[in-house]
Design a protein around this motif. Structure first.
Motif, PDB file in Angstrom:
ATOM      1  N   VAL A  52       0.828  -1.215   0.000  1.00  4.53           N
ATOM      2  CA  VAL A  52       0.000   0.000   0.000  1.00  4.53           C
ATOM      3  C   VAL A  52       0.857   1.258   0.000  1.00  4.53           C
ATOM      4  O   VAL A  52       0.475   2.273  -0.595  1.00  4.53           O
ATOM      5  N   ARG A  55       1.860   1.712  -3.662  1.00  5.52           N
ATOM      6  CA  ARG A  55       0.731   2.121  -4.506  1.00  5.52           C
ATOM      7  C   ARG A  55       0.214   3.516  -4.169  1.00  5.52           C
ATOM      8  O   ARG A  55      -0.081   4.308  -5.062  1.00  5.52           O
TER       9      ARG A  55
ATOM     10  N   LEU B  70      -6.630  -4.201  -0.287  1.00  2.00           N
ATOM     11  CA  LEU B  70      -5.614  -3.590   0.569  1.00  2.00           C
ATOM     12  C   LEU B  70      -5.855  -2.094   0.588  1.00  2.00           C
ATOM     13  O   LEU B  70      -6.046  -1.471  -0.454  1.00  2.00           O
ATOM     14  N   LEU B  71      -5.838  -1.508   1.774  1.00  2.00           N
ATOM     15  CA  LEU B  71      -6.188  -0.101   1.932  1.00  2.00           C
ATOM     16  C   LEU B  71      -5.180   0.612   2.809  1.00  2.00           C
ATOM     17  O   LEU B  71      -4.441  -0.019   3.558  1.00  2.00           O
ATOM     18  N   THR B  72      -5.187   1.939   2.715  1.00  2.00           N
ATOM     19  CA  THR B  72      -4.472   2.758   3.687  1.00  2.00           C
ATOM     20  C   THR B  72      -5.517   3.462   4.536  1.00  2.00           C
ATOM     21  O   THR B  72      -6.356   4.183   4.018  1.00  2.00           O
ATOM     22  N   SER B  84      -0.771   7.057   8.835  1.00  2.00           N
ATOM     23  CA  SER B  84      -1.345   6.076   7.928  1.00  2.00           C
ATOM     24  C   SER B  84      -1.026   4.676   8.417  1.00  2.00           C
ATOM     25  O   SER B  84       0.055   4.425   8.934  1.00  2.00           O
ATOM     26  N   ALA B  86      -1.671   0.440   7.192  1.00  2.00           N
ATOM     27  CA  ALA B  86      -2.192  -0.476   6.181  1.00  2.00           C
ATOM     28  C   ALA B  86      -3.353  -1.278   6.745  1.00  2.00           C
ATOM     29  O   ALA B  86      -3.399  -1.563   7.940  1.00  2.00           O
ATOM     30  N   ILE B  88      -6.552  -4.427   5.621  1.00  2.00           N
ATOM     31  CA  ILE B  88      -6.981  -5.454   4.657  1.00  2.00           C
ATOM     32  C   ILE B  88      -8.454  -5.770   4.859  1.00  2.00           C
ATOM     33  O   ILE B  88      -8.962  -5.669   5.986  1.00  2.00           O
TER      34      ILE B  88
END
Lengths: 95, 95
Positions: A52, A55, B70-72, B84, B86, B88
């Motif tokens: 992440v 990206r 997948l995200l922040t 921030s 990570a 999921i």
């Protein structure tokens, strides 16, 4: 002249996440089209963080997450006993 | 008569993985078509372990991994500073 590696695999382990972020950026800069992050057990969170960060922060609009596989790996521990451990493979791809 | 919940979300945190495995199995047994495992930071590895244990050991051929995101996430830490982390989301689906 050497041909650039089209696909690089990075094994994510116990180093700080930034180590894997740098390795990933360097692979793409060296011409890789795909970078595959592989991790097991507790290192899975680090592989996800690396993906992440690449990206969303380091290569935004340049790299996408093309595929994510979740696996069960067999690991032979001390004494030769087999046990199962979760694993992840994240495929990062240049867009 | 109550309508069974079609979709359940389970927040994976610091408990042992087996707690989340049990919660997932119970949700499917209660009639859920989808169970979404969400986790952040270090708990991501536990969410992945839960997902593969369900798919490969506890409900084989009954549940598949339909999607993984997948995200922040933005988290406000001590002192109000934003950072921030990570995250999921794993979507398990009855086949």
């Amino acid at each position: 002249m050497s041909t650039p590696q089209q696909e690089t695999t990075i094994l994510v382990g116990k180093k700080p996440t930034t180590s894997y972020v740098i390795a990933t950026v360097m692979s793409f800069n060296a011409g890789a089209k795909k970078v595959i992050l592989k991790a097991r057990g507790g290192a899975i969170a680090r592989a996800v963080s690396t993906a992440v960060m690449i990206r969303d922060r380091f290569l935004p609009n340049q790299v996408r997450i093309a595929d994510i596989k979740l696996l069960t790996d067999k690991v032979t521990g001390q004494g030769g006993k087999e046990r199962s451990v979760a694993a992840i493979e994240i495929v990062l791809e240049r867009v």
